[in-house]
Design a protein around this motif. Structure first.
Motif, PDB file in Angstrom:
ATOM      1  N   THR A  32       0.639  -1.261  -0.095  1.00  0.00           N
ATOM      2  CA  THR A  32      -0.067  -0.028   0.061  1.00  0.00           C
ATOM      3  C   THR A  32       0.830   1.341  -0.079  1.00  0.00           C
ATOM      4  N   GLY A  33       2.233   1.229  -0.064  1.00  0.00           N
ATOM      5  CA  GLY A  33       2.942   2.402  -0.055  1.00  0.00           C
ATOM      6  C   GLY A  33       4.096   2.101   0.720  1.00  0.00           C
ATOM      7  N   LEU A  34       4.881   3.292   0.891  1.00  0.00           N
ATOM      8  CA  LEU A  34       6.262   3.377   1.733  1.00  0.00           C
ATOM      9  C   LEU A  34       5.814   3.932   2.960  1.00  0.00           C
ATOM     10  N   TYR A  35       6.238   3.228   4.047  1.00  0.00           N
ATOM     11  CA  TYR A  35       6.003   3.970   5.442  1.00  0.00           C
ATOM     12  C   TYR A  35       7.361   4.098   6.167  1.00  0.00           C
ATOM     13  N   LEU A  36       7.054   5.016   7.325  1.00  0.00           N
ATOM     14  CA  LEU A  36       8.489   5.632   7.936  1.00  0.00           C
ATOM     15  C   LEU A  36       7.911   5.679   9.546  1.00  0.00           C
ATOM     16  N   ASP A  37       9.017   5.001  10.277  1.00  0.00           N
ATOM     17  CA  ASP A  37       8.877   5.091  11.845  1.00  0.00           C
ATOM     18  C   ASP A  37       9.886   5.969  11.965  1.00  0.00           C
ATOM     19  N   LEU A  38       9.734   6.869  13.195  1.00  0.00           N
ATOM     20  CA  LEU A  38      10.638   7.718  13.679  1.00  0.00           C
ATOM     21  C   LEU A  38      11.090   7.714  15.382  1.00  0.00           C
ATOM     22  N   TYR A  39      12.267   7.509  15.884  1.00  0.00           N
ATOM     23  CA  TYR A  39      12.674   7.583  17.084  1.00  0.00           C
ATOM     24  C   TYR A  39      13.578   8.725  17.224  1.00  0.00           C
ATOM     25  N   VAL A  40      13.331   9.485  18.464  1.00  0.00           N
ATOM     26  CA  VAL A  40      14.349  10.205  18.900  1.00  0.00           C
ATOM     27  C   VAL A  40      14.728   9.524  20.148  1.00  0.00           C
ATOM     28  N   GLY A  41      16.265   9.231  20.299  1.00  0.00           N
ATOM     29  CA  GLY A  41      16.784   8.692  21.278  1.00  0.00           C
ATOM     30  C   GLY A  41      16.024   7.092  21.331  1.00  0.00           C
ATOM     31  N   SER A  42      15.477   6.883  22.459  1.00  0.00           N
ATOM     32  CA  SER A  42      14.836   5.423  22.716  1.00  0.00           C
ATOM     33  C   SER A  42      13.405   5.862  22.347  1.00  0.00           C
ATOM     34  N   LEU A  50       2.429   6.962   6.321  1.00  0.00           N
ATOM     35  CA  LEU A  50       2.354   6.824   5.133  1.00  0.00           C
ATOM     36  C   LEU A  50       3.402   8.034   4.336  1.00  0.00           C
ATOM     37  N   CYS A  51       4.311   7.575   3.527  1.00  0.00           N
ATOM     38  CA  CYS A  51       5.202   8.699   2.834  1.00  0.00           C
ATOM     39  C   CYS A  51       4.550   9.232   1.513  1.00  0.00           C
ATOM     40  N   ARG A  52       4.256  10.421   1.328  1.00  0.00           N
ATOM     41  CA  ARG A  52       3.753  11.040   0.311  1.00  0.00           C
ATOM     42  C   ARG A  52       4.891  11.887  -0.400  1.00  0.00           C
ATOM     43  N   ASP A  53       4.619  12.262  -1.602  1.00  0.00           N
ATOM     44  CA  ASP A  53       5.487  13.393  -2.152  1.00  0.00           C
ATOM     45  C   ASP A  53       5.239  14.781  -1.686  1.00  0.00           C
ATOM     46  N   ARG A  54       6.057  15.377  -1.119  1.00  0.00           N
ATOM     47  CA  ARG A  54       6.195  16.729  -0.717  1.00  0.00           C
ATOM     48  C   ARG A  54       5.046  16.937   0.431  1.00  0.00           C
ATOM     49  N   VAL A  55       4.733  15.882   1.119  1.00  0.00           N
ATOM     50  CA  VAL A  55       3.949  15.950   2.220  1.00  0.00           C
ATOM     51  C   VAL A  55       4.818  15.849   3.517  1.00  0.00           C
ATOM     52  N   TYR A  56       4.832  16.833   4.461  1.00  0.00           N
ATOM     53  CA  TYR A  56       5.290  16.673   5.647  1.00  0.00           C
ATOM     54  C   TYR A  56       4.808  15.662   6.601  1.00  0.00           C
ATOM     55  N   LEU A  57       6.020  14.824   7.005  1.00  0.00           N
ATOM     56  CA  LEU A  57       5.529  13.603   7.947  1.00  0.00           C
ATOM     57  C   LEU A  57       5.433  13.778   9.325  1.00  0.00           C
ATOM     58  N   VAL A  58       5.950  14.709   9.946  1.00  0.00           N
ATOM     59  CA  VAL A  58       5.708  14.856  11.351  1.00  0.00           C
ATOM     60  C   VAL A  58       4.722  16.030  11.688  1.00  0.00           C
ATOM     61  N   ARG A  59       4.838  16.994  11.283  1.00  0.00           N
ATOM     62  CA  ARG A  59       3.841  18.242  11.359  1.00  0.00           C
ATOM     63  C   ARG A  59       3.464  18.690  12.807  1.00  0.00           C
TER      64      ARG A  59
END
Length: 98
Positions: A32-42, A50-59
């Protein structure tokens, strides 16, 4: 703006320092698409975005991440796929001043 190095593989994890934040990024391709997980430290900041072209991920600053991430299609306006990560689709970090 800082480009985060990604390779053309369907699932990858990397550690990178962004604005004095020790970050862990996991990118994975699903049907269904490309997905991203983000950690800061632990601490998990966000998962399965869901990753889209030119759409901010965190916001949202309340998530505890300074700045934002965005994928940019350098050859058009299509959403990213793992097959050309790092060449056609670039993951960019934008600091708070951007």
């Amino acid at each position: 703006m800082q480009t985060i190095p990604l390779g053309a593989v369907p699932s990858q994890s990397l550690s990178v320092k962004l604005a004095q934040q020790n970050c862990g990024i996991h990118v994975h391709q699903k049907s269904t698409g490309l997905y991203l997980d983000l950690y800061v430290g632990s601490e998990l900041v966000m998962a399965g975005v869901l990753c889209r072209d030119r759409v901010y991920l965190v916001r949202q600053a309340y998530l505890g991440f300074s700045g934002d991430l965005v994928f940019v299609d350098t050859q058009g306006e299509e959403d990213p796929e793992y097959t050309a990560l790092g060449t056609r689709w670039l993951l960019q970090y934008l600091g708070e001043s951007a």
